[in-house]
Every structure is written in structure tokens, then in C-alpha cells.
Design an enzyme around this catalytic site. Structure first.
Site, PDB file in Angstrom:
ATOM      1  N   ASP A  99       0.862  -1.169   0.000  1.00 26.80           N
ATOM      2  CA  ASP A  99       0.000   0.000   0.000  1.00 26.80           C
ATOM      3  C   ASP A  99       0.908   1.232   0.000  1.00 26.80           C
ATOM      4  O   ASP A  99       1.970   1.225   0.627  1.00 26.80           O
ATOM      5  CB  ASP A  99      -0.849   0.004   1.277  1.00 26.80           C
ATOM      6  N   ASP A 205      -3.295   4.578  -2.331  1.00 27.56           N
ATOM      7  CA  ASP A 205      -4.457   4.966  -1.536  1.00 27.56           C
ATOM      8  C   ASP A 205      -5.054   6.285  -2.039  1.00 27.56           C
ATOM      9  O   ASP A 205      -4.307   7.249  -2.280  1.00 27.56           O
ATOM     10  CB  ASP A 205      -3.976   5.137  -0.082  1.00 27.56           C
ATOM     11  N   GLU A 260      -6.578   3.357  -6.018  1.00 22.91           N
ATOM     12  CA  GLU A 260      -7.888   3.412  -5.360  1.00 22.91           C
ATOM     13  C   GLU A 260      -8.577   4.706  -5.767  1.00 22.91           C
ATOM     14  O   GLU A 260      -7.978   5.780  -5.687  1.00 22.91           O
ATOM     15  CB  GLU A 260      -7.725   3.368  -3.832  1.00 22.91           C
ATOM     16  N   HIS A 334     -10.853  -3.912   3.679  1.00 21.77           N
ATOM     17  CA  HIS A 334     -10.859  -3.462   5.072  1.00 21.77           C
ATOM     18  C   HIS A 334     -11.762  -2.258   5.304  1.00 21.77           C
ATOM     19  O   HIS A 334     -11.880  -1.799   6.438  1.00 21.77           O
ATOM     20  CB  HIS A 334      -9.420  -3.115   5.462  1.00 21.77           C
ATOM     21  N   ASP A 335     -12.361  -1.696   4.251  1.00 19.91           N
ATOM     22  CA  ASP A 335     -13.190  -0.499   4.393  1.00 19.91           C
ATOM     23  C   ASP A 335     -14.690  -0.785   4.341  1.00 19.91           C
ATOM     24  O   ASP A 335     -15.486   0.151   4.396  1.00 19.91           O
ATOM     25  CB  ASP A 335     -12.871   0.497   3.266  1.00 19.91           C
TER      26      ASP A 335
HETATM   27  C1  NOJ Z   1      -8.671   4.532   1.856  1.00 23.27           C
HETATM   28  C2  NOJ Z   1      -8.268   3.458   2.807  1.00 23.27           C
HETATM   29  O1  NOJ Z   1      -8.583   2.218   2.254  1.00 23.27           O
HETATM   30  C3  NOJ Z   1      -8.993   3.734   4.111  1.00 23.27           C
HETATM   31  O2  NOJ Z   1      -8.855   2.681   5.025  1.00 23.27           O
HETATM   32  C4  NOJ Z   1      -8.456   5.026   4.676  1.00 23.27           C
HETATM   33  O3  NOJ Z   1      -9.193   5.380   5.824  1.00 23.27           O
HETATM   34  C5  NOJ Z   1      -8.569   6.164   3.658  1.00 23.27           C
HETATM   35  N1  NOJ Z   1      -8.163   5.780   2.345  1.00 23.27           N
HETATM   36  C6  NOJ Z   1      -7.675   7.309   4.066  1.00 23.27           C
HETATM   37  O4  NOJ Z   1      -6.328   6.933   3.910  1.00 23.27           O
END
Ligand code: NOJ
Length: 577
Positions: A99, A205, A260, A334-335
Site C-alpha cells: 500500500d 491509496d 484506489e 478493510h473499508d
Molecule cells: C482509503 C483506505 O482504504 C482507508 O482505510 C483510509 O481510511 C482512507 N483511504 C484514508 O487513507
């Protein structure tokens, strides 16, 4: 070095290190644990691992607030054990993707400390520091009206400097100023550092947020809660920065670049991943549209699940990206909460886990499987907000209570929408702590284990042919075997159905027909005319026992609750017969 497109044949497994496997008994997952489990990862048939951040972090956002880009968080290990993990992964033909969080750092990063300590330091311009103003009533007003995506203003006032700094996420995550060439140079050095250690690419990210508009103007049209986002999502110099990273660093390495991209439509995803005048800023994009089939933009604005909304999003991306673009295929990370609890059915846990798997694993793109998804893990239910670690959940909890709802309602929302649903420890066994910690560990897991680990765990599912784990293994193997999955055109049937998702992948010589029930009841299904009766194909995958007669029978069939079947026709059928 010529850029290759091996990533199109990959299947990635995502590890969120804190909750994967605790090797040293302190209750927190780590790289020693990963080393123990690499054979398991390999056994899934995947070909690469994406590690969520391993860097030192004060954990205001569990790793997405990086305080040192060139080290491993001591809770996870050190550079030596990281090197061992990379070598052991490579020995097993698994690629390793890191990441890379460059939209912001932690407020405890050395650059930010220096920026705060001295407005004349070069690091001050690594971030967005601006003067605010004072209104007629003498109140301080931030430099613009942008919102933090976690609630409140995106600006934090620093008394000592009489300045604000920008944070599009938490105030502990100040935004980096990529307009400063020195910052882009730092990013490139960080990339080189990890590539030289042998990693095979980056998952970048919120990469589409990194170019802010000149002058940081207020956003007069944005919706409260996300003001500013319209202006910096896919901002003016994004393409040029990404191409600079390509030219200066990435093009000379055989690596993959995954971006992302929240709130990005399929057309823009195409623009970022399709070659145009020899430029292709990203290899693949992580889109979000299909993750909103039961919510509006975020899980914290829930709506009833709509299969048609899910299918529309799938089709939009498949159609728009066509032959030239490329995307990540995923249903969990994970989100997001666990997909069985969202789009599937906990009553038909194993069946729906499999049907959901087939709904995305055979699309065009590169699949990602998130730790525990392959077991059909479900959401956790926390009894109180104190048990919930994620600061994002606490921000929403406060918002809901301040809006006049009861604490019980607020907790129910967190239990439905919260990211910790996906961050509970990986369920290895039915024993204490789900086998996440070593047997003689001093500490229990850092966050509650899902009580259903007694039934839902790797050990129990390993030899069970009908388990989600076995289904994932078979599905991944099949995906990798069939050329039609890489290149076939996407075609959808029964678009209006609220119970079935049926799609095909079609190339000149081969065709694949995927049927997925999204219903707790049996559903009758007429096979599309172009496929005649199914006897012309080979049933390559299913999540129920299907007799030969049932497999070939005629052109109408009744799918059992959450049944899924994958048929292969034509040349590729020889590969599975
Ligand atoms: C995306 C990440 O996947 C998430 O977990 C994070 O809170 C936000 N970006 C900010 O970095």
C-alpha cells in the site's frame, strides 16, 4: 524495461496485517504470522498479496496515517522479517504489492513535525498551510469551506503559526502538497526504496485525490459533508503526476500500479487505465460503484439492498472499460462490512458466499479476495461503542447521537456499516481466539473475535467440499484456467430480474455462462436461447450437488436458494472436461 500486463492474469489476496495472524503472541497480527500462513494463501490459488499499510503509524487510521515510509511498524516486525516475507512469497510465485499512502501523512511524520515547528522550514510547503480570516463577529473562519470526509471542516487551526492546515481525512492525516516538486521527489524515493526491496507494485491509496485545484477555492456547489471533493477528485494535475511517477520510476520496473479511486465513474476509470498517446497512468482502478447497492455513497447512509443496482454498476464498469481499460474486481476489503451480511444471506451463509463469489470472479478485470471473505465470514455485532476501534465509526456514532437518535440506534448503524466488521481477527480454528494468537499467547486479540468462529473457520472448511473456502479455491482455479475469462466480451441476461444475476463471457471460440441466485427461495430460470439446452456445455462449477441429468437438462431449470452454476462452452470446455 518493457511494461508487461501480467496483472491481467493475477488474483490478489488482501492482507490487513493487524488482524491476519499474530505470530508473537501480543494480540496483534504481524509479519511472523504472515510467514506461517503463506502456504495457506498459496493454497487458495491466488497469485499475489496486497498488504494494507505495514509502515509505522500512530494508528489514528490504522496504518493509513504513515509516520515513516521507509520502515515496518514494530508491531508487525522489521525490515528483516519483511524481506523474509517477500522472499518466501516469491519462492511460492506470489507477487507482493505494498500500500502506498501519499495523499496524506500522519501528523506525527517528521516532515509534519518540522512543518509545524518552523514556518520557514522547507517542510512547511510539503503540506497545505493557509491563513484563515475572521468574520464580523470576530470568529475565525478557515481558508475555504471544504469538509473533512470524516465530518467537520477539512482545516485545523494551529495557534502557534496562526495558520490552518488541510486534512481531507482526519486531522491526524494532513494532506501532502504534491504540487511541490520536492514532495513528488520524496514519493519517488519511497517507491524506489520498496521496489529495490523486491516488491512488485503498489496499491495507491485515494490516489485520485492528490491534485488539489490551484488556489484551493471554496466549493459552492458541493453537498455538505463532501464539499471540496468535486474539485480535487481527479484534480487538474493528477494525470501529469501519475505519468511523472511512471517515467521516473515505475516504467523501469516490472511492477503493477493499482489506484484506489472513490467516487470515480467508469468513464474516468477508462481514461486512467486505457493507453492514450502511449500514456497509461494506472494499470487498474479500484472503483466503488458496485459497493453502493445497499447505501448512498457510504455504508453510513444505508438503503435496502437492490440487486438491480448492483447489476447496473457491474454492467456499467464492464461495458465502459471494454477491451481497453482494466479494473479491480472485489466485494470486500478493510473499508467495507462483510458481503455475506450485506448482499448475501446469513441464513444461507455458505451458499450465498459462493454465489457472490461467482458473481464477480469471472468478470473482466483482476480479482481481489479479502482475508476471511473466502470463509464466508460475516459481520460482528459489538455490544457497545467502546468495543469499536475505528475512529470513523466513532465520528458517525457521534453525528447520529448529536442528530437526536438514541445511542442504540447509533450502535445499530455502526454494527451494520462499520469497517471493523471486516477487521475482526481472521478465523483460523474453532478454538480460543479463533487460532489467531499462538496457544501460549500472553494477550488476547486486540479486537473482539466473531463468536461464529466456532463454526466458521479455516480448519472446519478445509476438508469440507461444500464450504465457501473450497468453492473459492475451485472458482479461482477455474478462472485462471480459462482464456475466455481474460478476454471474452461481457454480456448480461435477465437484467430486470431482482433474484438472478446471469452473465456470460464470450470470445470467438469459447463461452462461459454464469448463473447466480440472489434469493432465499428457489428461482426458475429459462436458459438464454443462444445457449440452447445446457447439455452443449460443461458444468464447471457449482455450489450444490448437481446430478448429470440436472446439469444437462433442457433449457429451463430451477435454481435452489443462492445456487450458482458456471458452464463452459466451446474450445475452453476441453480444459475442464
Ligand atoms: C482509503 C483506505 O482504504 C482507508 O482505510 C483510509 O481510511 C482512507 N483511504 C484514508 O487513507
Amino acid at each position: 524495461m518493457a511494461r508487461t500486463d501480467w496483472y491481467k492474469d493475477m488474483v490478489f489476496y488482501q492482507i490487513w496485517p493487524r488482524s491476519f495472524c499474530d505470530g508473537n503472541g501480543d494480540g496483534v497480527g504481524d509479519l511472523w504470522g504472515v510467514l506461517q500462513k503463506l502456504d495457506y494463501v498459496k493454497s487458495l490459488g491466488v497469485t499475489g498479496i496486497w498488504f494494507s499499510p505495514l509502515y509505522p503509524s500512530p494508528n489514528a487510521d490504522f496504518g493509513y496515517d504513515v509516520s515513516d515510509y521507509r520502515a515496518i511498524d514494530p508491531a508487525y516486525g522489521d525490515l528483516d522479517v519483511f524481506d523474509q516475507v517477500v522472499a518466501a512469497a516469491h519462492e511460492r510465485d506470489l507477487k507482493v504489492v505494498m500500500d502506498l499512502v501519499i495523499n496524506h501523512t500522519s501528523s506525527e511524520h517528521e516532515w509534519f513535525r518540522q512543518a509545524l515547528a518552523d514556518a520557514d522550514s522547507p517542510y512547511h510547503d510539503y503540506y497545505f498551510f493557509r491563513r484563515g480570516s475572521v468574520d464580523r463577529k470576530g470568529r475565525r473562519v478557515p481558508p475555504n469551506n471544504w469538509d473533512s470526509l470524516l465530518g467537520g471542516s477539512a482545516w485545523e487551526y494551529v495557534e502557534a503559526l496562526d495558520e490552518y492546515y488541510l486534512h481531507t481525512f482526519d486531522k491526524a492525516q494532513p494532506d501532502l502538497n504534491l504540487d511541490n516538486p520536492a514532495v513528488r521527489g520524496e514519493v519517488e524515493d519511497v517507491m524506489r526504496f520498496w521496489l529495490d526491496r523486491g516488491v512488485d507494485g503498489f496499491r495507491e491509496d485515494v490516489i485520485t485525490f492528490v491534485s488539489k485545484p490551484q488556489g484551493l477555492p471554496s466549493d459552492v456547489l458541493g453537498l455538505p459533508g463532501s464539499r471540496g471533493l468535486r474539485l480535487y477528485n481527479c484534480g487538474p494535475r493528477l494525470r501529469s503526476y501519475l505519468m511523472q511517477f511512471r517515467r521516473d520510476v515505475l516504467d523501469s520496473h516490472d511492477c503493477v500500479v493499482v489506484g484506489e479511486a472513490p467516487m470515480l465513474g467508469a468513464r474516468k476509470a477508462l481514461a486512467l487505465t486505457a493507453a492514450r498517446r502511449g500514456e497509461r497512468p494506472l494499470d487498474l482502478v479500484i472503483g466503488f460503484d458496485h459497493m453502493q447497492a445497499d447505501c448512498m455513497y457510504t455504508e453510513y447512509l444505508p438503503r435496502p439492498f437492490s440487486l438491480r443496482k448492483l447489476k447496473r454498476a457491474y454492467a456499467q464498469w464492464q461495458d465502459a472499460l471494454g477491451e481497453s481499460g482494466w479494473c479491480a474486481l472485489y466485494l470486500e476489503n478493510h473499508d467495507h462490512p462483510r458481503v455475506v451480511s450485506r448482499y448475501g444471506s446469513e441464513a444461507f451463509r455458505a451458499e450465498s458466499a459462493a454465489s457472490l463469489a461467482a458473481s464477480y470472479l469471472f468478470q473482466r478485470g483482476t480479482p481481489f479476495v479479502y482475508q476471511g471473505q473466502e470463509l464466508g465470514m460475516t459481520n460482528v455485532r459489538f455490544d457497545s461503542i467502546e468495543q469499536v476501534p475505528d475512529p470513523q465509526a466513532h465520528a458517525h456514532y457521534r453525528r447520529v447521537v448529536e442528530g437526536g437518535k438514541s445511542p442504540e440506534d447509533a450502535l445499530a448503524l455502526v454494527n451494520r456499516a462499520g469497517r471493523d466488521n471486516a477487521r475482526s481477527p481472521m478465523q483460523w480454528t474453532g478454538e480460543k481466539d479463533a487460532g489467531f494468537c499462538p496457544k501460549d499467547a500472553h494477550e488476547g486479540p486486540w479486537v473482539a473475535v466473531n463468536p461464529n468462529h466456532v463454526e466458521v473457520n479455516v480448519a472446519a472448511e478445509d476438508d469440507d467440499l461444500m464450504s465457501p473456502l473450497s468453492f473459492y479455491r475451485r472458482a479461482i482455479r477455474l478462472r485462471r484456467l480459462l482464456p475466455v475469462v481474460r478476454s471474452g466480451r461481457y454480456h448480461e441476461f435477465k437484467r430486470a430480474s431482482t433474484k438472478l444475476y446471469v452473465y456470460a463471457r464470450e470470445s470467438t471460440w469459447s463461452r462461459l455462462l454464469v448463473m447466480c441466485s440472489f434469493s432465499d427461495e428457489p428461482v426458475t430460470f429459462h436458459v438464454p436461447d443462444t445457449y440452447g439446452d445446457l447439455g452443449g456445455g460443461v458444468l464447471a462449477l457449482s455450489n450444490y450437488y448437481v446430478t448429470d441429468a440436472e446439469a444437462d437438462d433442457a433449457n429451463q431449470l430451477t435454481l435452489r436458494p443462492w445456487e450458482t452454476r458456471v458452464y463452459v462452452f466451446g474450445r475452453d470446455a476441453v480444459l475442464v472436461d
